[in-house]
Design an enzyme around this catalytic site. Structure first.
Site, PDB file in Angstrom:
ATOM      1  N   GLU A 148      -7.615   5.667 -41.430  1.00  0.00           N
ATOM      2  CA  GLU A 148      -7.883   6.496 -40.257  1.00  0.00           C
ATOM      3  C   GLU A 148      -9.134   5.921 -39.606  1.00  0.00           C
ATOM      4  O   GLU A 148     -10.258   6.204 -40.033  1.00  0.00           O
ATOM      5  CB  GLU A 148      -8.126   7.965 -40.637  1.00  0.00           C
ATOM      6  CG  GLU A 148      -8.164   8.832 -39.397  1.00  0.00           C
ATOM      7  CD  GLU A 148      -9.284   9.873 -39.334  1.00  0.00           C
ATOM      8  OE1 GLU A 148      -9.288  10.675 -38.391  1.00  0.00           O
ATOM      9  OE2 GLU A 148     -10.170   9.877 -40.212  1.00  0.00           O
ATOM     10  N   ASP A 204      -9.423   8.790 -45.126  1.00  0.00           N
ATOM     11  CA  ASP A 204     -10.022   9.561 -44.034  1.00  0.00           C
ATOM     12  C   ASP A 204     -11.351   8.942 -43.603  1.00  0.00           C
ATOM     13  O   ASP A 204     -12.145   8.525 -44.440  1.00  0.00           O
ATOM     14  CB  ASP A 204     -10.250  10.994 -44.546  1.00  0.00           C
ATOM     15  CG  ASP A 204     -10.885  11.887 -43.497  1.00  0.00           C
ATOM     16  OD1 ASP A 204     -10.212  12.193 -42.516  1.00  0.00           O
ATOM     17  OD2 ASP A 204     -12.062  12.258 -43.670  1.00  0.00           O
TER      18      ASP A 204
END
Ligand code: BGC
Length: 572
Positions: A255, A213
């Site tokens: 990401e 993330d």
């Protein structure tokens, strides 16, 4: 090591490139199935739906964070990385999910927000109260809020600075997201070691991949933008070394919401690899732009840029996910056009994006839903579905922030849409009851009962994709067409050294974004005499002419997937 060759261990064939052919499905544990009637989804509930997911054709699940958390950012605010939030279940239930998924040949990818923690994390509590203690240097502290002036604010609707004053330590702490999510200090080797330990903990539990993330934001530097700094790439390279050495076959997914030339850096190179996959943020908004502008030009441009990446690398392509449809990767002019088309009510906007689900974005048009899914399943990379989009679930823009599209999965027309047996008032978010997307008709059970439902259509297209290795493994070449509304490309798979054997395969994919029927000439130079046939029904199409042109007609917002078979005399 070749990334396409399978490794054979006694009794087991490990295909290192499994992720290239996989169809992924993002499922928020909290939103899927509530097995104990407390009003929130849980791991056991998800496990109970593995048969459904297997039926749909899903090969891998992406689970957003389910760790201990105050849930002020959907779980992306972690207060303990090695504990499961009790309302979601236990470690044993997680192990059970992994085992049962693996029994179905389905992989589990978990999401690790390591850039920041929740301010409720013990590390932060100790850091603020004891600056000289072992956690004193775990976060990015400063006496001023003027450091790193070139680092942009991401959550512009809720934060006006990346710095917040902590009254206990009497210093500012740095945060790229909410002010309750302090950024970890990766300049501190202890933080690097702690994050490696966390990743090993989950890999040891058997997970098949980690979504990294917010990965561009790990390191900051004076004068830098704090996005993809060299030290961040060095961290990811070291992580990849550890994964390849100790956990071969497991994957890292970046990401990185960045421009194409920046995202590809998160793949690294064949010699110095970083992530196996990266989400294709640049392509996603351009799909929506093409639908309304009736022009494929921007999509063609961005797809043509995607050619340079290492051999192991694969895109994660997606239409929607748990976040807003981000418009950070389009120009201001296009952004304003997209807001006008897709977010005409200001409630539909959040930060630099649109907080709506797929079906409402497309005004529930079946033609558009089919067109964008066909594109999703034929672009280069592995498709990621978002839970509920396979039945065209709606959203609820009256809920705050991104909760608009995180409402409970709609399974049946019964109480709470079959999601939970709790008192309806107790649900963590209400079920969608809008006129068009009401759970009484938009639900899995009803769509299973209708052979022409969106659910059956999506399942069918997934299975057609999976029967053709060119989609997962082939190259993509964009073709010239005579109509600006038409996108055409060939997926070409040379076919050697993979579990599919040595059979070459070429598939011509054609999409019309026009709002009326069109005729189009497609430049297939080099394919003269090829005899296309439809991948779905097998019907033969006109052959490619001697001048290398194929003329097709397409109905409004329609598409073709055509196998480019060679004529007996033609060696393709
Ligand atoms: C996640 C978001 C989250 C943010 C901060 C993102 O990249 O996808 O849902 O709010 O990280 O943790």
């Amino acid at each position: 090591m070749s990334f396409t060759a399978p490794i054979t261990l006694p009794g087991l064939t490990l295909d290192l490139a499994w992720y290239k052919r996989a169809v992924f499905y993002e499922v928020m544990v909290r939103s899927y199935v509530d097995s104990n009637g407390d009003g929130a989804g849980d791991l056991s509930g998800l496990t109970s739906k593995l048969d459904y997911l297997q039926w749909l054709g899903v090969d891998g699940l992406w689970l957003p964070p389910f760790f201990a958390s105050p849930l002020r950012d959907g779980g992306y605010d972690v207060s303990d990385y090695q504990t499961i939030l009790p309302e979601f279940g236990t470690l044993d239930e997680f192990r059970d999910l992994v085992t049962k998924a693996h029994e179905r040949n389905m992989r589990i990818v978990i999401d690790l927000p390591i850039n920041h923690t929740s301010d409720a994390h013990e590390w932060f509590q100790q850091s603020r109260s004891d600056p000289e203690g072992p956690y004193g240097d775990y976060y990015v502290w400063s006496d001023t809020d003027e450091k790193y002036p070139d680092i942009r604010v991401i959550f512009v609707d809720s934060e006006d600075s990346n710095w917040t004053f902590d009254s206990e330590r009497r210093q500012f702490f740095f945060h790229r997201f909410f002010s309750h999510q302090p950024d970890l200090n990766f300049d501190n080797p202890a933080v690097v070691a702690a994050t490696f330990d966390i990743i090993r903990f989950w890999l040891d539990l058997g997970v098949d991949g980690i979504r990294l993330d917010a990965i561009p934001y790990l390191f900051e530097s004076d004068g830098g933008t704090g996005e993809g700094e060299p030290a961040t790439h060095e961290y990811v390279r070291r992580l990849r070394e550890m994964v390849d050495r100790d956990y071969p076959g497991r994957i890292l997914i970046a990401e990185a919401n960045q421009w194409p030339n920046e995202v590809v850096e998160f793949f690294g190179t064949d010699e110095a690899p970083e992530c196996h996959m990266a989400f294709d943020f640049p392509a996603m908004p351009r799909i929506f732009y093409a639908l309304r502008s009736q022009s494929a030009t921007e999509l063609v441009r961005v797809l043509s840029e995607h050619t340079h990446k290492p051999s192991f690398a694969s895109w994660g392509v997606f239409l929607r996910n748990h976040d807003e449809l981000t418009l950070e990767m389009v120009s201001e002019e296009y952004r304003q056009a997209m807001y006008g088309w897709y977010a005409y009510d200001p409630r539909m906007r959040v930060n630099v994006g649109i907080r709506r689900r797929l079906a409402p974005l497309l005004d529930n048009s079946r033609a558009e839903l089919e067109l964008v899914h066909a594109l999703l399943f034929s672009l280069q990379g592995s498709p990621f579905l978002y839970y509920g989009d396979e039945i065209g679930m709606g959203d609820n823009i009256w809920l705050p922030d991104r909760d608009a599209s995180r409402t409970p999965m709609q399974w049946t027309p019964d109480r709470n849409a079959g999601f939970s047996t709790a008192d309806p008032g107790k649900l963590f978010l209400p079920i969608v009851q809008s006129l068009v997307y009401n759970y009484s008709h938009t639900n899995v059970e009803a769509q299973l009962a209708q052979s022409r439902s969106l659910l059956h259509w999506v399942r069918n297209v997934i299975h057609v994709r999976k029967a053709h290795p060119a989609f997962g493994l082939g190259s993509l070449t964009v073709l010239r067409t005579s109509h600006e509304s038409v996108l055409a490309f060939v997926r070409d798979y040379g076919g050697s050294g993979t579990p599919f054997g040595d059979q070459p395969e070429r598939v011509l994919c054609v999409f019309s974004f026009a709002h009326n029927p069109v005729a189009v000439d497609i430049d297939l130079a080099g394919f003269e005499g090829a005899a296309p046939y439809d991948l779905f029904g097998g019907a033969p199409f006109p052959t490619v002419r001697d001048d290398g042109v194929l003329t097709l007609t397409l109905a409004t917002q329609n598409f073709y997937w055509l196998h480019l078979a060679a004529q007996a005399s033609t060696e393709l």
